[in-house]
Design a protein around this motif. Sequence first.
Motif, mmCIF file in Angstrom:
data_model
loop_
_atom_site.group_PDB
_atom_site.id
_atom_site.type_symbol
_atom_site.label_atom_id
_atom_site.label_comp_id
_atom_site.label_asym_id
_atom_site.label_seq_id
_atom_site.Cartn_x
_atom_site.Cartn_y
_atom_site.Cartn_z
ATOM 1 N N LYS A 74 -2.314 2.687 -6.187
ATOM 2 C CA LYS A 74 -1.058 2.254 -5.598
ATOM 3 C C LYS A 74 -0.136 1.589 -6.614
ATOM 4 C CE LYS A 74 -2.474 -2.304 -3.763
ATOM 5 N NZ LYS A 74 -2.622 -3.108 -2.533
ATOM 6 N N GLU A 125 -5.624 -1.429 6.484
ATOM 7 C CA GLU A 125 -4.952 -0.135 6.484
ATOM 8 C C GLU A 125 -4.245 0.151 7.806
ATOM 9 O OE1 GLU A 125 -7.627 2.932 5.296
ATOM 10 O OE2 GLU A 125 -7.913 2.124 3.280
ATOM 11 N N ASN A 139 0.815 -1.222 0.000
ATOM 12 C CA ASN A 139 0.000 0.000 0.000
ATOM 13 C C ASN A 139 0.847 1.270 0.000
ATOM 14 O OD1 ASN A 139 -2.354 -1.431 0.088
ATOM 15 N ND2 ASN A 139 -2.760 -1.098 2.254
ATOM 16 N N SER A 140 2.143 1.132 0.224
ATOM 17 C CA SER A 140 2.994 2.276 0.563
ATOM 18 C C SER A 140 3.898 2.709 -0.585
ATOM 19 C CB SER A 140 3.852 1.924 1.785
ATOM 20 O OG SER A 140 4.722 2.984 2.098
ATOM 21 N N ASN A 193 -0.758 4.859 3.045
ATOM 22 C CA ASN A 193 -1.884 4.024 2.621
ATOM 23 C C ASN A 193 -2.445 4.594 1.323
ATOM 24 O OD1 ASN A 193 -2.426 1.718 4.257
ATOM 25 N ND2 ASN A 193 -2.975 3.081 5.949
#
Length: 279
Positions: free
Chosen positions: A66, A264, A34-35, A60
């Motif tokens: 993403k 998350e 997610n990063s 997130n």
Amino acid sequence: MEKFTLELLCQIIGIGSASGLIYKDNTLLVIGDNSGFLYEYTINSKNLKRIPLVEQPLENTPKKDKNDFEAITCFQDQIYVFGSGSTENRNKMIQINATTKQVVNTTNLEDLYLAMQHFGKIKSEDFNLEGAIFDGERWFLFNRGNGEKTKNVVFTINGKNLSNDYSIVSTDFKLPKIKGVRTSFTDAILVDDKIYFLASAEDTASTYDDGEVLGSIIGSIDINTMKIDFTKTITKTKKLEGITLYQKSEDQIEFLVCEDNDTEELVSSIYKLKIDIRE
């Protein structure tokens, strides 16, 4: 290779959905799908640093936006982070200097990923890279077969670069099931002449949508024959997505593995996995 232990080593506050890691000198480098950051975590001091991999990185990132960084590998003083290729905006490879922790190159691998899909006979909706290895000459990229066709494939890539000068060999693998669901590659690492891999069972036919987690296995592949030596179920509840070598002796090999919690929540669990390698 029947005996193993899986125990919690630490929980890192500030990293969510951990998907790959590298261990060296009491320090972990961790990516999260997610990063937009690479994280550097010092185990003893519990110090956490964030290294931006993209412009305007988020902890997130919304799912549709993403980069889906799912694979990380290193060779000598270079680190390589790969997007999964499961959508059009997930085709980046980020190269980082391991000493300075600075991004030195960003490559769009769209052409390579399309070629891999062609050679591996994988439809675009079934393409989802989750592991990477580089030994200085060859790249090994692992397609996670959690799509409808369960295509677990290892791509061996030779060439001067991954942009326009390479050759591809694809090898299909049929991995075992957990609770009736086929496991699929989630990461891998090279130790001597063995590829040690993780694979998880997730009750979904999509590379995009998450499903119920049914457990994870570890196994090894002989790098010379590309045949599986063994597989072993190590958990029936966790989705283990990253593996790195911790230490090795004549009798035992120890890995660190990370869990993708598919939430998350910015907390990541790192486990120590010990396996008896005595004959």
